[in-house]
Scaffold this active site. Structure first.
Site, PDB file in Angstrom:
ATOM      1  N   TYR A  33      40.553  39.569  24.336  1.00  0.00           N
ATOM      2  CA  TYR A  33      41.385  39.173  23.199  1.00  0.00           C
ATOM      3  C   TYR A  33      42.794  38.843  23.653  1.00  0.00           C
ATOM      4  O   TYR A  33      43.177  39.127  24.791  1.00  0.00           O
ATOM      5  CB  TYR A  33      41.396  40.272  22.129  1.00  0.00           C
ATOM      6  N   ARG A  52      46.567  33.975  30.402  1.00  0.00           N
ATOM      7  CA  ARG A  52      45.933  35.288  30.611  1.00  0.00           C
ATOM      8  C   ARG A  52      44.521  35.313  30.015  1.00  0.00           C
ATOM      9  O   ARG A  52      43.619  35.949  30.575  1.00  0.00           O
ATOM     10  CB  ARG A  52      46.779  36.417  30.021  1.00  0.00           C
ATOM     11  N   ARG A 101      19.563  43.948  21.987  1.00  0.00           N
ATOM     12  CA  ARG A 101      20.459  44.744  22.840  1.00  0.00           C
ATOM     13  C   ARG A 101      19.885  44.804  24.250  1.00  0.00           C
ATOM     14  O   ARG A 101      18.714  45.134  24.422  1.00  0.00           O
ATOM     15  CB  ARG A 101      20.620  46.153  22.274  1.00  0.00           C
ATOM     16  N   LYS A 149      42.038  41.935  29.652  1.00  0.00           N
ATOM     17  CA  LYS A 149      42.400  42.333  28.280  1.00  0.00           C
ATOM     18  C   LYS A 149      41.146  42.403  27.422  1.00  0.00           C
ATOM     19  O   LYS A 149      40.869  41.516  26.608  1.00  0.00           O
ATOM     20  CB  LYS A 149      43.428  41.354  27.698  1.00  0.00           C
ATOM     21  N   GLU A 181      51.238  52.740  31.961  1.00  0.00           N
ATOM     22  CA  GLU A 181      51.767  51.886  30.891  1.00  0.00           C
ATOM     23  C   GLU A 181      51.627  52.619  29.568  1.00  0.00           C
ATOM     24  O   GLU A 181      51.136  53.752  29.532  1.00  0.00           O
ATOM     25  CB  GLU A 181      51.058  50.530  30.862  1.00  0.00           C
TER      26      GLU A 181
HETATM   27  N1  PDD Z   1      48.823  44.870  23.569  1.00  0.00           N
HETATM   28  N2  PDD Z   1      49.539  46.927  28.176  1.00  0.00           N
HETATM   29  C1  PDD Z   1      48.538  47.092  27.303  1.00  0.00           C
HETATM   30  C2  PDD Z   1      47.532  48.153  27.568  1.00  0.00           C
HETATM   31  C3  PDD Z   1      48.446  46.279  26.156  1.00  0.00           C
HETATM   32  O1  PDD Z   1      47.443  46.439  25.288  1.00  0.00           O
HETATM   33  C4  PDD Z   1      49.452  45.299  25.924  1.00  0.00           C
HETATM   34  C5  PDD Z   1      49.413  44.374  24.745  1.00  0.00           C
HETATM   35  C6  PDD Z   1      50.497  45.166  26.868  1.00  0.00           C
HETATM   36  C7  PDD Z   1      51.586  44.145  26.718  1.00  0.00           C
HETATM   37  O2  PDD Z   1      51.115  42.850  26.933  1.00  0.00           O
HETATM   38  P1  PDD Z   1      51.793  41.594  26.221  1.00  0.00           P
HETATM   39  O3  PDD Z   1      53.232  41.647  26.562  1.00  0.00           O
HETATM   40  O4  PDD Z   1      51.113  40.444  26.841  1.00  0.00           O
HETATM   41  O5  PDD Z   1      51.554  41.720  24.754  1.00  0.00           O
HETATM   42  C8  PDD Z   1      50.499  45.993  27.983  1.00  0.00           C
HETATM   43  C9  PDD Z   1      48.689  43.983  22.421  1.00  0.00           C
HETATM   44  C10 PDD Z   1      49.986  43.593  21.822  1.00  0.00           C
HETATM   45  C11 PDD Z   1      47.730  44.597  21.432  1.00  0.00           C
HETATM   46  O6  PDD Z   1      46.733  45.130  21.891  1.00  0.00           O
HETATM   47  O7  PDD Z   1      47.944  44.512  20.220  1.00  0.00           O
END
Ligand code: PDD
Length: 285
Positions: A33, A52, A101, A149, A181
C-alpha cells in the site's frame, strides 16, 4: 456524503465496493500500500510514493497493474469526486483472488487494486504539532522486511494500542537496544545542529517524507548523521521528531515518561515542519 472509491477500474459508492473473500490480501496480508497526503486539493510527493510502490511490488514479484499516468489519473479523480482539500489517498494492491486458499501463489492472477480517500481537515495545521506528542518504547518483533510497505500491520496496530493503554500518543520500536522506527513513521533526534536518524536497511520503511526532510535539512545547513540511537540517547537529546506522509514533521516531547529537551517542540523540528510543508505545497501535483 457517501465516498466514491476505486476498485479494479471502477469508481463506486463505498457501500457497493467489494472484494473476494479469497483475496490474498484478506487471507494472507499479501499486498502492498501507499498513503499520499493531499493539501490544497493536490498530491504531496506523489512521484516518491509511486517509486516506493514500484519497489514494494518488485520485492514481492508482483506486476504493477497501472502506469504512472493511470495512477495519477485515479488519484486525481478520487480527490475531485470526493472534494478532498486536505486529507489522504490510500492505495492498495494485493495479489488478488486465486479462487481458493493456497500458500503458493500463481503468477497469472489479476491483482486487486483499491483506492479511497480520507478527508482530514486540519492535517497541516495540526494542533499536536504545537504541543508535540508523547511516546513509549516497545520491542520491535515485526518481520525482517520492513522496507516493503505491506498491509501486514498487526504488530504496528498492537504497538499503537500499547501506547493508547499507556496514555500516550504512539510507540517507538526498539531492537537490540536501538530504536528502529515508530509504529507508522520514521524517527529522529537532534543534538545541537545535528539530526540523527537510523540509516536505510530492511529494518525500517524507507520513508518518502524522510527522504524529503533529510534533503531540506541539509539545504538548511543542518548536519545529518545516519546511525542508530538508543532510548537513553533520545531521552537526553535536545529535540526529537518523527516523519510520515500523514504527520509530516511531528515533534516528540516525551519518551518512556522522560521529557525530551524542554518538553516542548523545539526550534529545529518546528522549522523543519514549516520548510517541509512550504516546499511540498509548492511541488504538489
Ligand atoms: N505509514 N515507517 C513505517 C512503519 C510506516 O508505516 C510509515 C508510513 C513510515 C513513513 O513513511 P512515509 O514518510 O513514506 O509516509 C515509516 C503510513 C503513513 C501509514 O501506514 O498510514
Amino acid at each position: 456524503m457517501t465516498r466514491t472509491v476505486y476498485v479494479n477500474g471502477q469508481y463506486l459508492p463505498e457501500t457497493e465496493a467489494t472484494v473476494s473473500i479469497f483475496d490474498r490480501g484478506f487471507l494472507m496480508a499479501d499486498g502492498v500500500y501507499e498513503v499520499t497526503s493531499v493539501l490544497d486539493g493536490k498530491l504531496i510527493d506523489f512521484a516518491g510514493h509511486l517509486r516506493r510502490l514500484q519497489r514494494s511490488l518488485d520485492e514481492l514479484e508482483m506486476k504493477n497493474p497501472l502506469s504512472e499516468d493511470e495512477w495519477l489519473a485515479v488519484h486525481r479523480e478520487l480527490v475531485a469526486r470526493n472534494g478532498v482539500e486536505e486529507g489522504m489517498v490510500y492505495l492498495q494492491v494485493t495479489r488478488g483472488n486465486p479462487g481458493d486458499r493456497d500458500f503458493a501463489w500463481a503468477a497469472d492472477v489479476a491483482p486487486t487494486v483499491v483506492l479511497f480517500t480520507q478527508t482530514k481537515p486540519g492535517l497541516a495545521d495540526n494542533p499536536q504539532a504545537r504541543t508535540g506528542i508523547r511516546v513509549i518504547s516497545v520491542p520491535d518483533i515485526r518481520w525482517g522486511r520492513r522496507d516493503i510497505k505491506t498491509v501486514q500491520l498487526l504488530y504496528p496496530s498492537m504497538g499503537k494500542m500499547m501506547a493508547k493503554k499507556a496514555g500516550v500518543d504512539d510507540a517507538w520500536f526498539t531492537e537490540d537496544g536501538f530504536v528502529t522506527e515508530g509504529t507508522s513513521n520514521n524517527v529522529y533526534i537532534i543534538r545541537g545542529n545535528r539530526i540523527v536518524t537510523r540509516p536505510l536497511s530492511s529494518e525500517i520503511l524507507h520513508g518518502i517524507t524522510r527522504s524529503a526532510v533529510l534533503r531540506f535539512a541539509a539545504e538548511a545547513q543542518y548536519e545529518v548523521e545516519e546511525r542508530a540511537f538508543t532510548v537513553e540517547e533520545a531521552q537526553g537529546a535536545d529535540e526529537a521528531f518523527l516523519t510520515s506522509a500523514s504527520a509530516f514533521v511531528m515533534p516528540v516531547v516525551e519518551l518512556d515518561g522522560a521529557a525530551i529537551g524542554t518538553g516542548k517542540p523545539g526550534p529545529v523540528a518546528t522549522r523543519l515542519r514549516e520548510i517541509y510543508l512550504d516546499e511540498m505545497r509548492k511541488a504538489a501535483v
